[in-house]
Design an enzyme around this catalytic site. Structure first.
Site, mmCIF file in Angstrom:
data_model
loop_
_atom_site.group_PDB
_atom_site.id
_atom_site.type_symbol
_atom_site.label_atom_id
_atom_site.label_comp_id
_atom_site.label_asym_id
_atom_site.label_seq_id
_atom_site.Cartn_x
_atom_site.Cartn_y
_atom_site.Cartn_z
ATOM 1 N N GLU A 182 0.811 -1.213 0.000
ATOM 2 C CA GLU A 182 0.000 0.000 0.000
ATOM 3 C C GLU A 182 0.849 1.269 0.000
ATOM 4 O O GLU A 182 0.337 2.355 -0.246
ATOM 5 C CB GLU A 182 -0.980 0.012 1.179
ATOM 6 C CG GLU A 182 -0.347 -0.145 2.534
ATOM 7 C CD GLU A 182 -0.061 1.187 3.206
ATOM 8 O OE1 GLU A 182 -0.855 2.111 3.036
ATOM 9 O OE2 GLU A 182 0.954 1.280 3.903
ATOM 10 N N LEU A 210 -11.387 -4.979 10.202
ATOM 11 C CA LEU A 210 -11.021 -5.855 11.310
ATOM 12 C C LEU A 210 -9.985 -6.883 10.857
ATOM 13 O O LEU A 210 -9.089 -7.254 11.626
ATOM 14 C CB LEU A 210 -12.267 -6.549 11.867
ATOM 15 C CG LEU A 210 -12.098 -7.366 13.148
ATOM 16 C CD1 LEU A 210 -11.461 -6.537 14.254
ATOM 17 C CD2 LEU A 210 -13.442 -7.925 13.602
ATOM 18 N N HIS A 243 -3.883 -2.709 2.855
ATOM 19 C CA HIS A 243 -3.250 -2.714 4.167
ATOM 20 C C HIS A 243 -3.007 -4.147 4.633
ATOM 21 O O HIS A 243 -1.950 -4.466 5.182
ATOM 22 C CB HIS A 243 -4.133 -1.989 5.195
ATOM 23 C CG HIS A 243 -4.091 -0.511 5.094
ATOM 24 N ND1 HIS A 243 -4.826 0.197 4.172
ATOM 25 C CD2 HIS A 243 -3.396 0.420 5.794
ATOM 26 C CE1 HIS A 243 -4.588 1.488 4.314
ATOM 27 N NE2 HIS A 243 -3.735 1.654 5.283
#
Length: 338
Positions: free
Chosen positions: A10, A282, A306
Site C-alpha cells: 500500500e 477488522l 493494508h
C-alpha cells in the site's frame, strides 16, 4: 539490519507501523527506505513521526532520520520497557494507529503499561476509537491478553485534541482464534456522535438509517459530545454470535447527512451480504495478533492493500506462514500457522 522498502504494497503508513511494531517485538533493527512513497506527500507526517518517537521511547531505540518529511529512517530497538507513557500527536492524526504500533511489543513487556494518546480519535482515514474498543480489543482479550481502553475526550478531524488511555498487561502467550462463522445477528445499533454542530445533522443520519435499513427507533441514538473542535461520525454496530463489527460514516463539510449515512450503510450491507464474520478493516487489525499467537484463521471480505501489505511484511520478522484462499463470492479465508 533488515532493509525494507516503504513503497511495498500500500506504500503508506502501514509499512512503517508494522515494521516498528515487529522490530520492537523481535529486537530486529530495521532500515526503512522510501517511506510513504505511494502517497501524494511522501515521507513522515506528524502522526507517523509520533509513532516512531513512541516506539523509540518504549524500546529505548537508537533512531536516525526521525523528522517530518523524512523518507528514510533506521531503528535499532532495545528491550521493551513497561511504564506510564504519554504521546501527543499534535494534530488530528490517528491516535488509534499509534496504539496499533505499540500493542504487540507491550503485550510481551515485563510488566504492565499505561499509555495515554492524544490526537484524532475519530479520523476518517483510520479506525475510530469505538471500533478499537468494541470490535478489535474484545478479540485480543479472547486470545488471552488483558487490554482496556477508555475514551476521555473525542477528537475529530481537523481539530484533533482527543484523548484515550489504554492499559496493557503482559501476556505470557496468545491463543489463536478460529472465526469461520458469523452466527446469528442479535444486536443492531446506530449512534450518531456530534460535537459543536446542529443536532439535526445527526438526526437526519439516523432517520436515513431507519428508512433505508428498517431499524427500530429504539436502536438509534444521538450522542452530543464535547470535543476541541466540531465533528460528526455515524457508527453502525452489528453484534453477532462470533463478534461485534462497527462501520463508520464521517461527516464532512459539503456532504449531506444522508450521504454520510448511505456510505456507512453500503459498507455494512456488503459485509452482511457476504455472510462473513470478519469485516475488511477488522481483518487488517487481526493479522498481527494472530501472527504473534502463531495460529488462527478467519473468513473475511476480499483483503485490503493494508492487509496484503502486512501479509508480505510479517513473515520477514516472524516464523509464520499466512495463507489466503478464495472461499466464494466476496469471501476469503485467511490462515496463520507456524
Amino acid at each position: 539490519m533488515l532493509d525494507l522498502d516503504g513503497s511495498m504494497g500500500e506504500g503508506g503508513g502501514q509499512v512503517l507501523r508494522t515494521s516498528l511494531a515487529l522490530s520492537m517485538l523481535t529486537g530486529t533493527p530495521v532500515r526503512l527506505r522510501n517511506i510513504r512513497a505511494g502517497r501524494a506527500r511522501p515521507g513522515l507526517m506528524r502522526q507517523h513521526l509520533t509513532a516512531v518517537h513512541a516506539a523509540a521511547r518504549v524500546s529505548g531505540a537508537r533512531v536516525e532520520g526521525a523528522e517530518v518529511g523524512s523518507r528514510e529512517i533506521s531503528f535499532a530497538p532495545g528491550p521493551v520497557q513497561p511504564g506510564d507513557y504519554h504521546f501527543d500527536i499534535g494534530t488530528a492524526g490517528s491516535a488509534t494507529l499509534i496504539l496499533q504500533t505499540l500493542l504487540p511489543a507491550l503485550l510481551h513487556a515485563s510488566g504492565s503499561t499505561t499509555v495515554t494518546i492524544e490526537g484524532g480519535t475519530h479520523n476518517p482515514l483510520a479506525p475510530p476509537f469505538d471500533f478499537l474498543d468494541r470490535a478489535f480489543l474484545p478479540l485480543v482479550r479472547r486470545m488471552g491478553a488483558r487490554v482496556e481502553a477508555v475514551l476521555e475526550r473525542p477528537g475529530f478531524y481537523p481539530a484533533g485534541g482527543g484523548r484515550f488511555i489504554a492499559t496493557i498487561e503482559p501476556a505470557q502467550s496468545l491463543s489463536g482464534l478460529e472465526i469461520l462463522e458469523r452466527g446469528e445477528v442479535f444486536g443492531l445499533r446506530a449512534t450518531a456522535l456530534i460535537s459543536s454542530l446542529p443536532r439535526h445533522i445527526a438526526e437526519r443520519e439516523l432517520r436515513h438509517v431507519e428508512r433505508e435499513a428498517g431499524w427500530d427507533r429504539s436502536a438509534l441514538e444521538v450522542r452530543e459530545v464535547e470535543s476541541p473542535g466540531p465533528g460528526n461520525v455515524l457508527l453502525l454496530e452489528v453484534e453477532s454470535e462470533a463478534l461485534t463489527e462497527i462501520f463508520a460514516g464521517f461527516g464532512e463539510k459539503g456532504v449531506r447527512a444522508e450521504q454520510v449515512a448511505e456510505r456507512a450503510l453500503a459498507e455494512m450491507d456488503r459485509y452482511l451480504a457476504a455472510g462473513v464474520p470478519v469485516g475488511e478493516h477488522l481483518a487488517d487489525q487481526l493479522l498481527a495478533p494472530l501472527a504473534l499467537a502463531g495460529s488462527g484463521s478467519f473468513l473475511t471480505l476480499p483483503l485490503s492493500l493494508h492487509a496484503t501489505t502486512q501479509i508480505d511484511l510479517i513473515p520477514r520478522f516472524l516464523d509464520v506462514r499466512i495463507g489466503v484462499e478464495e472461499a466464494g463470492k466476496d469471501r476469503v479465508l485467511v490462515s496463520v500457522a507456524r
